[in-house]
Motif scaffolding. Structure first.
Motif, PDB file in Angstrom:
ATOM      1  N   GLY A 235       1.154  -1.123  -0.150  1.00  0.00           N
ATOM      2  CA  GLY A 235       0.195  -0.319   0.047  1.00  0.00           C
ATOM      3  C   GLY A 235       1.071   1.567   0.112  1.00  0.00           C
ATOM      4  N   LYS A 236       0.577   2.401   0.345  1.00  0.00           N
ATOM      5  CA  LYS A 236       1.218   3.303   0.325  1.00  0.00           C
ATOM      6  C   LYS A 236       0.267   3.990   1.491  1.00  0.00           C
ATOM      7  CE  LYS A 236      -2.055   7.227  -2.313  1.00  0.00           C
ATOM      8  NZ  LYS A 236      -1.513   7.913  -2.898  1.00  0.00           N
ATOM      9  N   MET A 237       1.750   5.408   2.166  1.00  0.00           N
ATOM     10  CA  MET A 237       1.550   6.335   2.601  1.00  0.00           C
ATOM     11  C   MET A 237       2.665   6.945   2.900  1.00  0.00           C
ATOM     12  SD  MET A 237       1.001   5.457   7.490  1.00  0.00           S
ATOM     13  CE  MET A 237      -1.147   4.582   7.116  1.00  0.00           C
ATOM     14  N   SER A 238       2.870   8.249   3.764  1.00  0.00           N
ATOM     15  CA  SER A 238       3.979   9.224   3.453  1.00  0.00           C
ATOM     16  C   SER A 238       5.014   8.673   4.165  1.00  0.00           C
ATOM     17  CB  SER A 238       3.122  10.483   3.907  1.00  0.00           C
ATOM     18  OG  SER A 238       3.010  10.482   5.823  1.00  0.00           O
ATOM     19  N   LYS A 239       5.636   8.768   4.481  1.00  0.00           N
ATOM     20  CA  LYS A 239       7.370   8.523   4.663  1.00  0.00           C
ATOM     21  C   LYS A 239       7.035   8.568   5.918  1.00  0.00           C
ATOM     22  CE  LYS A 239      10.828   8.257   1.162  1.00  0.00           C
ATOM     23  NZ  LYS A 239      11.813   8.586   0.608  1.00  0.00           N
ATOM     24  N   ARG A 240       6.807   9.556   6.340  1.00  0.00           N
ATOM     25  CA  ARG A 240       6.115   9.937   7.715  1.00  0.00           C
ATOM     26  C   ARG A 240       5.102   9.049   8.536  1.00  0.00           C
ATOM     27  NH1 ARG A 240       4.171  13.480  11.383  1.00  0.00           N
ATOM     28  NH2 ARG A 240       4.797  14.369  13.051  1.00  0.00           N
ATOM     29  N   ALA A 241       4.463   9.230   8.013  1.00  0.00           N
ATOM     30  CA  ALA A 241       3.014   8.130   8.550  1.00  0.00           C
ATOM     31  C   ALA A 241       3.879   6.695   9.140  1.00  0.00           C
ATOM     32  CB  ALA A 241       2.118   8.718   7.937  1.00  0.00           C
ATOM     33  N   LEU A 242       3.831   6.615   7.722  1.00  0.00           N
ATOM     34  CA  LEU A 242       4.551   4.914   7.909  1.00  0.00           C
ATOM     35  C   LEU A 242       5.844   4.667   8.715  1.00  0.00           C
ATOM     36  CD1 LEU A 242       4.580   1.495   6.769  1.00  0.00           C
ATOM     37  CD2 LEU A 242       5.523   3.079   4.579  1.00  0.00           C
ATOM     38  N   ARG A 243       6.481   5.359   9.181  1.00  0.00           N
ATOM     39  CA  ARG A 243       7.516   5.394   9.883  1.00  0.00           C
ATOM     40  C   ARG A 243       6.737   5.373  11.618  1.00  0.00           C
ATOM     41  NH1 ARG A 243      10.697   9.157   8.795  1.00  0.00           N
ATOM     42  NH2 ARG A 243       9.808  11.052  10.259  1.00  0.00           N
ATOM     43  N   LEU A 244       6.237   6.685  12.002  1.00  0.00           N
ATOM     44  CA  LEU A 244       5.571   5.839  13.145  1.00  0.00           C
ATOM     45  C   LEU A 244       4.462   4.924  12.641  1.00  0.00           C
ATOM     46  CD1 LEU A 244       4.203  10.067  13.212  1.00  0.00           C
ATOM     47  CD2 LEU A 244       5.352   8.802  14.817  1.00  0.00           C
TER      48      LEU A 244
END
Length: 85
Positions: free
Chosen positions: A44-53
């Protein structure tokens, strides 16, 4: 979709009787990812910042996620998991 945690606008949920391998879903705005509980593979996809969290939170709560995975597979009520702070 039973929500097990919310933090920084991210919603984490598991589906009842979902397919293997054990995984959870995380949504941030319009983006959504599926993350394997053991191993952390992401689709899937998610912003790098949100995915890191999301990945940081998942690493802290792997045992809780597996317990909820087992509950979901058995159609039992899920437990809330502490948010990332």
């Amino acid at each position: 979709m039973p929500t097990v945690s919310r933090f920084f606008g991210i919603v984490v949920f598991l589906n009842y009787r979902d397919h293997a391998p054990p995984h959870f879903h995380a949504r941030y705005g319009e983006d959504e990812v599926i993350v394997e509980i053991r191993g952390g593979a992401v689709t899937g996809k998610m912003s790098k910042r949100a995915l890191r969290l999301v990945l940081e939170w998942a690493s802290l709560h792997e045992d809780d996620l597996m317990r909820n995975w087992d509950l979901a597979r058995a159609s039992e009520p899920l437990e809330q998991i502490e948010p990332l702070t």
